[in-house]
Design an enzyme around this catalytic site. Structure first.
Site, PDB file in Angstrom:
ATOM      1  N   TYR A 185     -12.833  -1.962  -3.655  1.00  0.00           N
ATOM      2  CA  TYR A 185     -12.999  -2.318  -2.281  1.00  0.00           C
ATOM      3  C   TYR A 185     -14.629  -2.005  -2.223  1.00  0.00           C
ATOM      4  O   TYR A 185     -15.182  -1.697  -1.293  1.00  0.00           O
ATOM      5  CB  TYR A 185     -12.407  -1.230  -1.336  1.00  0.00           C
ATOM      6  CG  TYR A 185     -10.868  -1.597  -0.914  1.00  0.00           C
ATOM      7  CD1 TYR A 185     -10.984  -2.627  -0.203  1.00  0.00           C
ATOM      8  CD2 TYR A 185     -10.017  -0.739  -1.386  1.00  0.00           C
ATOM      9  CE1 TYR A 185      -9.310  -3.010   0.341  1.00  0.00           C
ATOM     10  CE2 TYR A 185      -8.607  -1.140  -0.923  1.00  0.00           C
ATOM     11  CZ  TYR A 185      -8.311  -2.113   0.020  1.00  0.00           C
ATOM     12  OH  TYR A 185      -7.026  -2.310   0.400  1.00  0.00           O
ATOM     13  N   HIS A 234      -2.089  -5.380   1.644  1.00  0.00           N
ATOM     14  CA  HIS A 234      -3.497  -5.998   1.425  1.00  0.00           C
ATOM     15  C   HIS A 234      -3.462  -7.444   0.868  1.00  0.00           C
ATOM     16  O   HIS A 234      -2.231  -7.800   0.235  1.00  0.00           O
ATOM     17  CB  HIS A 234      -4.303  -5.483   0.120  1.00  0.00           C
ATOM     18  CG  HIS A 234      -5.331  -6.085  -0.313  1.00  0.00           C
ATOM     19  ND1 HIS A 234      -6.564  -6.128   0.137  1.00  0.00           N
ATOM     20  CD2 HIS A 234      -5.493  -7.039  -1.228  1.00  0.00           C
ATOM     21  CE1 HIS A 234      -7.535  -6.732  -0.406  1.00  0.00           C
ATOM     22  NE2 HIS A 234      -6.859  -7.609  -1.225  1.00  0.00           N
ATOM     23  N   ASN A 266      -2.018   0.241   6.915  1.00  0.00           N
ATOM     24  CA  ASN A 266      -1.520  -0.895   7.255  1.00  0.00           C
ATOM     25  C   ASN A 266      -0.793  -1.783   6.473  1.00  0.00           C
ATOM     26  O   ASN A 266      -0.544  -2.908   6.472  1.00  0.00           O
ATOM     27  CB  ASN A 266      -2.478  -1.932   7.846  1.00  0.00           C
ATOM     28  CG  ASN A 266      -3.910  -2.194   6.993  1.00  0.00           C
ATOM     29  OD1 ASN A 266      -3.568  -1.717   5.827  1.00  0.00           O
ATOM     30  ND2 ASN A 266      -4.643  -2.750   7.262  1.00  0.00           N
ATOM     31  N   PHE A 317     -15.405   3.907   7.027  1.00  0.00           N
ATOM     32  CA  PHE A 317     -14.056   4.076   6.523  1.00  0.00           C
ATOM     33  C   PHE A 317     -13.945   3.806   4.837  1.00  0.00           C
ATOM     34  O   PHE A 317     -12.704   4.276   4.446  1.00  0.00           O
ATOM     35  CB  PHE A 317     -13.255   3.161   7.335  1.00  0.00           C
ATOM     36  CG  PHE A 317     -13.494   1.565   6.692  1.00  0.00           C
ATOM     37  CD1 PHE A 317     -12.898   1.228   5.722  1.00  0.00           C
ATOM     38  CD2 PHE A 317     -14.185   0.799   7.538  1.00  0.00           C
ATOM     39  CE1 PHE A 317     -13.368  -0.300   5.547  1.00  0.00           C
ATOM     40  CE2 PHE A 317     -14.347  -0.487   7.341  1.00  0.00           C
ATOM     41  CZ  PHE A 317     -13.948  -0.952   6.199  1.00  0.00           C
ATOM     42  N   ARG A 364      -2.337 -13.956   4.396  1.00  0.00           N
ATOM     43  CA  ARG A 364      -3.261 -13.524   5.574  1.00  0.00           C
ATOM     44  C   ARG A 364      -2.373 -13.556   7.047  1.00  0.00           C
ATOM     45  O   ARG A 364      -2.178 -12.732   7.759  1.00  0.00           O
ATOM     46  CB  ARG A 364      -4.426 -13.913   5.730  1.00  0.00           C
ATOM     47  CG  ARG A 364      -5.198 -13.995   4.582  1.00  0.00           C
ATOM     48  CD  ARG A 364      -5.814 -12.298   4.543  1.00  0.00           C
ATOM     49  NE  ARG A 364      -6.589 -11.653   5.545  1.00  0.00           N
ATOM     50  CZ  ARG A 364      -7.095 -10.637   5.383  1.00  0.00           C
ATOM     51  NH1 ARG A 364      -7.227 -10.048   4.249  1.00  0.00           N
ATOM     52  NH2 ARG A 364      -7.729  -9.960   6.632  1.00  0.00           N
ATOM     53  N   LYS A 372       0.807  -1.055  -0.021  1.00  0.00           N
ATOM     54  CA  LYS A 372       0.048  -0.015  -0.119  1.00  0.00           C
ATOM     55  C   LYS A 372       0.926   1.360  -0.077  1.00  0.00           C
ATOM     56  O   LYS A 372       2.100   1.352   0.312  1.00  0.00           O
ATOM     57  CB  LYS A 372      -0.834  -0.169   1.261  1.00  0.00           C
ATOM     58  CG  LYS A 372      -2.108  -1.190   1.033  1.00  0.00           C
ATOM     59  CD  LYS A 372      -2.751  -1.172   2.379  1.00  0.00           C
ATOM     60  CE  LYS A 372      -3.967  -2.069   2.315  1.00  0.00           C
ATOM     61  NZ  LYS A 372      -4.910  -2.162   3.500  1.00  0.00           N
ATOM     62  N   THR A 382      -5.889  -6.979  10.698  1.00  0.00           N
ATOM     63  CA  THR A 382      -6.015  -5.820   9.948  1.00  0.00           C
ATOM     64  C   THR A 382      -5.505  -4.615  10.729  1.00  0.00           C
ATOM     65  O   THR A 382      -4.920  -3.650  10.080  1.00  0.00           O
ATOM     66  CB  THR A 382      -7.449  -5.533   9.644  1.00  0.00           C
ATOM     67  OG1 THR A 382      -7.943  -6.756   8.975  1.00  0.00           O
ATOM     68  CG2 THR A 382      -7.673  -4.127   8.878  1.00  0.00           C
ATOM     69  N   GLU A 429      -9.778 -10.611  -7.432  1.00  0.00           N
ATOM     70  CA  GLU A 429      -8.857  -9.735  -7.249  1.00  0.00           C
ATOM     71  C   GLU A 429      -7.714 -10.094  -8.139  1.00  0.00           C
ATOM     72  O   GLU A 429      -7.086  -8.936  -8.550  1.00  0.00           O
ATOM     73  CB  GLU A 429      -8.342  -9.773  -5.809  1.00  0.00           C
ATOM     74  CG  GLU A 429      -9.546  -9.167  -4.759  1.00  0.00           C
ATOM     75  CD  GLU A 429      -9.119  -9.153  -3.386  1.00  0.00           C
ATOM     76  OE1 GLU A 429      -7.878  -9.434  -2.976  1.00  0.00           O
ATOM     77  OE2 GLU A 429      -9.857  -8.704  -2.572  1.00  0.00           O
ATOM     78  N   ARG A 442       2.421  -6.343   9.387  1.00  0.00           N
ATOM     79  CA  ARG A 442       1.437  -5.182   9.856  1.00  0.00           C
ATOM     80  C   ARG A 442       2.075  -4.790  11.138  1.00  0.00           C
ATOM     81  O   ARG A 442       1.986  -3.580  11.461  1.00  0.00           O
ATOM     82  CB  ARG A 442       0.056  -5.685   9.737  1.00  0.00           C
ATOM     83  CG  ARG A 442      -0.876  -5.317   8.423  1.00  0.00           C
ATOM     84  CD  ARG A 442      -1.987  -6.063   8.274  1.00  0.00           C
ATOM     85  NE  ARG A 442      -2.625  -5.661   7.062  1.00  0.00           N
ATOM     86  CZ  ARG A 442      -3.750  -6.106   6.691  1.00  0.00           C
ATOM     87  NH1 ARG A 442      -4.417  -7.175   7.604  1.00  0.00           N
ATOM     88  NH2 ARG A 442      -4.421  -5.551   5.667  1.00  0.00           N
TER      89      ARG A 442
HETATM   90  O1  CDP Z   1      -7.261  -5.627   4.514  1.00  0.00           O
HETATM   91  P1  CDP Z   1      -7.978  -6.490   5.321  1.00  0.00           P
HETATM   92  O2  CDP Z   1      -8.677  -7.719   4.559  1.00  0.00           O
HETATM   93  O3  CDP Z   1      -7.291  -7.040   6.492  1.00  0.00           O
HETATM   94  O4  CDP Z   1      -9.381  -5.694   6.268  1.00  0.00           O
HETATM   95  P2  CDP Z   1     -10.619  -5.116   5.509  1.00  0.00           P
HETATM   96  O5  CDP Z   1     -11.661  -5.615   6.548  1.00  0.00           O
HETATM   97  O6  CDP Z   1     -10.922  -6.016   4.207  1.00  0.00           O
HETATM   98  O7  CDP Z   1     -10.716  -3.585   5.297  1.00  0.00           O
HETATM   99  C1  CDP Z   1     -10.124  -3.181   4.061  1.00  0.00           C
HETATM  100  C2  CDP Z   1      -8.959  -2.173   4.562  1.00  0.00           C
HETATM  101  O8  CDP Z   1      -9.774  -0.997   5.061  1.00  0.00           O
HETATM  102  C3  CDP Z   1      -7.960  -2.109   5.782  1.00  0.00           C
HETATM  103  O9  CDP Z   1      -6.938  -3.163   5.504  1.00  0.00           O
HETATM  104  C4  CDP Z   1      -7.807  -1.003   6.120  1.00  0.00           C
HETATM  105  O10 CDP Z   1      -6.803  -0.324   5.287  1.00  0.00           O
HETATM  106  C5  CDP Z   1      -9.179  -0.482   6.005  1.00  0.00           C
HETATM  107  N1  CDP Z   1      -9.871  -0.191   7.222  1.00  0.00           N
HETATM  108  C6  CDP Z   1     -10.024   1.168   7.792  1.00  0.00           C
HETATM  109  O11 CDP Z   1      -9.222   2.038   7.544  1.00  0.00           O
HETATM  110  N2  CDP Z   1     -10.569   0.818   9.007  1.00  0.00           N
HETATM  111  C7  CDP Z   1     -11.395  -0.059   9.421  1.00  0.00           C
HETATM  112  N3  CDP Z   1     -12.227  -0.096  10.667  1.00  0.00           N
HETATM  113  C8  CDP Z   1     -11.460  -1.290   8.769  1.00  0.00           C
HETATM  114  C9  CDP Z   1     -10.697  -1.356   7.527  1.00  0.00           C
HETATM  115 MG    MG Z   2     -10.093  -7.467   3.236  1.00  0.00          MG
END
Ligand code: CDP
Ligand code: MG
Length: 139
Positions: free
Chosen positions: A50, A116, A113, A58, A86, A10, A92, A127, A103
């Site tokens: 996304y 991805h 973070n 968010f 993962r 990222k 996350t 994806e 992370r």
């Molecule tokens: O990336 P990951 O699959 O672990 O998490 P996600 O729940 O799919 O969320 C996608 C991305 O959104 C995260 O990696 C964060 O960059 C962002 N995010 C955020 O800014 N605030 C949150 N509460 C949850 C996710």
């Molecule tokens: Mg995700």
């Protein structure tokens, strides 16, 4: 089973010159980089990518952040690539990520973070095709 998964380095990590460190980490974990490109996402790219988060509070901030600078898009391949990626990435929220995960070591915040990774076989298929359609068509 040998799998492919989509990984993104990222903007926060690209900005801090962590591309080599992160790719090296994946290689050390037995992943093969089978496709890779540096690219600045458009707003439409980030919104579409996304889309599952469209209703989340968010979402707009995430789209802004993901388009704030270049990212590295990669397809990583190995045994159990999706789950293993993962695991190597960590949770996350970096505050909850295990020691030694990418992370935990490099993320700046829940949003910024650093990486991805696809979260399921269905996500990985979607994806990888989203950013590397040529790879899918060739298979
Ligand atoms: O990336 P990951 O699959 O672990 O998490 P996600 O729940 O799919 O969320 C996608 C991305 O959104 C995260 O990696 C964060 O960059 C962002 N995010 C955020 O800014 N605030 C949150 N509460 C949850 C996710
Ligand atoms: Mg995700």
């Amino acid at each position: 089973m040998i799998e492919k998964t989509l990984s993104i380095i990222k903007p926060d990590a690209v900005e801090r010159n962590l591309i080599g460190t992160i790719v090296g980490r994946f290689e050390k974990e037995g992943f093969k980089v089978v496709a890779m490109k540096l690219q600045r996402l458009t707003k439409d790219d980030a919104k579409d990518f996304y889309i599952e988060h469209k209703a989340r509070p968010f979402y707009n901030s995430l789209v802004e952040y993901m388009t704030s600078g270049p990212v590295v898009l990669m397809v990583l391949q190995r045994e159990n690539a999706i789950a293993k990626n993962r695991e190597v990435m960590g949770a996350t929220n970096p505050a909850q990520a295990l020691p030694g995960t990418i992370r935990k070591e490099y993320a700046l915040s829940l949003e910024k973070n650093s990486v991805h990774g696809s979260d399921s076989a269905a996500s990985a298929a979607r994806e990888v095709e989203f950013f590397f359609p040529e790879l899918v068509r060739g298979c």
